[in-house]
Design an enzyme around this catalytic site. Structure first.
Site, short mmCIF file in Angstrom:
data_model
loop_
_atom_site.label_atom_id
_atom_site.label_comp_id
_atom_site.label_asym_id
_atom_site.label_seq_id
_atom_site.Cartn_x
_atom_site.Cartn_y
_atom_site.Cartn_z
N GLN A 73 14.79 10.41 14.66
CA GLN A 73 15.73 10.55 13.12
C GLN A 73 14.50 11.08 12.28
O GLN A 73 13.95 9.89 11.73
CB GLN A 73 17.20 9.47 12.73
N CYS A 88 23.75 9.84 5.74
CA CYS A 88 24.22 8.77 4.94
C CYS A 88 24.67 8.81 4.16
O CYS A 88 24.49 9.21 3.22
CB CYS A 88 22.35 8.86 5.15
#
Length: 91
Positions: free
Chosen positions: A21, A64
């Site tokens: 990621q 996020c």
């Protein structure tokens, strides 16, 4: 930075499947990071069956919601600039 990645990124052929990621807001920096990860994985020895390691999945963090992501303009906050997201993905 590079030093942090060099000191903290590690994997083994037993890490399967291997997900990577990235958090990025600059296509060129993302490519540099991806090449560094790929080189590390490519340099790993084969397992006992002769299988070579490889990256199974790549993910760009677009979710996020933390303040640090807002300050760095990555994660969920990249969704405010879809043209940039498109450039990152196409790179």
């Amino acid at each position: 930075g590079d030093k942090f990645c060099d000191e903290t990124f590690s994997t083994t052929v037993a890490d399967r499947p291997l997900f990577v990621q990235f958090c990025a807001n600059d296509p060129d920096v993302l490519v540099k990071a991806a090449k560094k990860v790929q080189a590390t994985v490519d340099a790993m020895p084969a397992d006992a069956d002769g299988k070579r390691a490889g990256i199974d999945y790549v993910d760009l963090n677009l979710g996020c919601p933390q303040r640090i992501a807002k300050r760095g303009n990555y994660g969920a906050f990249l969704m405010d600039d879809l043209k940039l997201v498109s450039r990152i993905v196409k790179t």
